[in-house]
Design a protein around this motif. Structure first.
Motif, PDB file in Angstrom:
ATOM      1  N   ILE A  96       0.849  -1.201   0.000  1.00  0.00           N
ATOM      2  CA  ILE A  96       0.000   0.000   0.000  1.00  0.00           C
ATOM      3  C   ILE A  96       0.883   1.249   0.000  1.00  0.00           C
ATOM      4  O   ILE A  96       0.779   2.103  -0.874  1.00  0.00           O
ATOM      5  CB  ILE A  96      -0.977  -0.001   1.191  1.00  0.00           C
ATOM      6  N   TRP A 124      -4.117   7.936   0.992  1.00  0.00           N
ATOM      7  CA  TRP A 124      -2.852   7.339   1.400  1.00  0.00           C
ATOM      8  C   TRP A 124      -2.446   7.777   2.797  1.00  0.00           C
ATOM      9  O   TRP A 124      -1.899   6.985   3.566  1.00  0.00           O
ATOM     10  CB  TRP A 124      -1.740   7.622   0.391  1.00  0.00           C
ATOM     11  N   ALA A 127      -4.480   5.514   4.968  1.00  0.00           N
ATOM     12  CA  ALA A 127      -4.026   4.121   4.898  1.00  0.00           C
ATOM     13  C   ALA A 127      -2.706   3.925   5.636  1.00  0.00           C
ATOM     14  O   ALA A 127      -2.523   2.931   6.346  1.00  0.00           O
ATOM     15  CB  ALA A 127      -3.881   3.686   3.445  1.00  0.00           C
ATOM     16  N   ARG A 136      -7.391  -0.948   6.996  1.00  0.00           N
ATOM     17  CA  ARG A 136      -6.353  -0.551   6.029  1.00  0.00           C
ATOM     18  C   ARG A 136      -6.680  -1.110   4.636  1.00  0.00           C
ATOM     19  O   ARG A 136      -6.523  -0.423   3.637  1.00  0.00           O
ATOM     20  CB  ARG A 136      -4.996  -1.041   6.531  1.00  0.00           C
ATOM     21  N   ALA A 140      -7.357   0.773   1.174  1.00  0.00           N
ATOM     22  CA  ALA A 140      -6.624   0.369  -0.035  1.00  0.00           C
ATOM     23  C   ALA A 140      -7.594   0.103  -1.186  1.00  0.00           C
ATOM     24  O   ALA A 140      -7.300   0.438  -2.345  1.00  0.00           O
ATOM     25  CB  ALA A 140      -5.777  -0.864   0.246  1.00  0.00           C
ATOM     26  N   ASN A 144      -7.636   1.859  -4.777  1.00  0.00           N
ATOM     27  CA  ASN A 144      -7.730   1.089  -6.022  1.00  0.00           C
ATOM     28  C   ASN A 144      -8.863   1.599  -6.905  1.00  0.00           C
ATOM     29  O   ASN A 144      -8.686   1.806  -8.111  1.00  0.00           O
ATOM     30  CB  ASN A 144      -7.927  -0.395  -5.693  1.00  0.00           C
TER      31      ASN A 144
END
Length: 191
Positions: A96, A124, A127, A136, A140, A144
């Protein structure tokens, strides 16, 4: 993703292209592309030839432009001197956070496409600060989905990790997407 030529035709038509014989044209100009390929690099050449064949079958000619391998990144990829390129990213135990520079920020040294979505920065940050593994992964997945909404690049194929170990050695070797650090307490010889 599965091969879907009907969807591909729809994307081109939405972008203003029309099928003219065996070619796609827009404003009287045929759609054609180039792939910049490093010389003497068999895997890059093979991937590029496959893209060339697949797009050619669909009516989009692709020219392979071979350049010196030593200057591939410095003179072509990094400054954005290409239409299409092909290379592999190395996986890490932290997929990640390691992927961030590929897509965000715009001026990242690894964002070779020169595109981003500003939402990625906050995602980000969240995350990378999240300690709960399930939460998390949820973040992610949002990352995506955001990336796939503008598709700056696409994976052609995952490359396998290949390890050779002596017969009988257990719990050690390639793990692909399930990568985790080696648990040395369970590595050993099969009885």
């Amino acid at each position: 993703l599965p091969r879907d030529t009907a969807a591909a035709e729809g994307f081109l038509k939405d972008a203003g292209y029309t099928k003219d014989g065996s070619s796609w044209t827009k404003d009287g100009e045929a759609l054609k592309l180039t792939i910049t390929v490093p010389a003497d690099t068999a895997t890059n050449i093979q991937r590029s030839e496959q893209v060339q064949a697949d797009l050619g079958d669909f009516g989009i000619p692709v020219e392979l432009t071979t350049v010196p391998a030593a200057q591939y990144f410095s003179d072509y990829v990094i400054p954005g001197n290409f239409e299409m390129v092909s290379f592999a990213w190395q996986g890490t135990p932290f997929p990640i956070s390691a992927a961030e520079a590929i897509f965000y920020p715009l001026d990242s040294g690894q964002n070779y496409t020169g595109t981003t979505d500003e939402k990625l920065g906050d995602l980000w940050t969240k995350a990378n600060a999240e300690l709960d593994p399930d939460k998390r992964i949820e973040i992610a997945n949002e990352i995506n989905d955001t990336i796939w909404s503008y598709v700056p690049m696409f994976p052609i194929a995952p490359l396998p990790n290949v390890w050779a170990v002596k017969q009988g050695l257990v719990n050690y070797g390639a793990a692909m997407f399930g990568y985790s650090p080696v648990d040395w307490t369970i590595v050993g010889w099969k009885k």
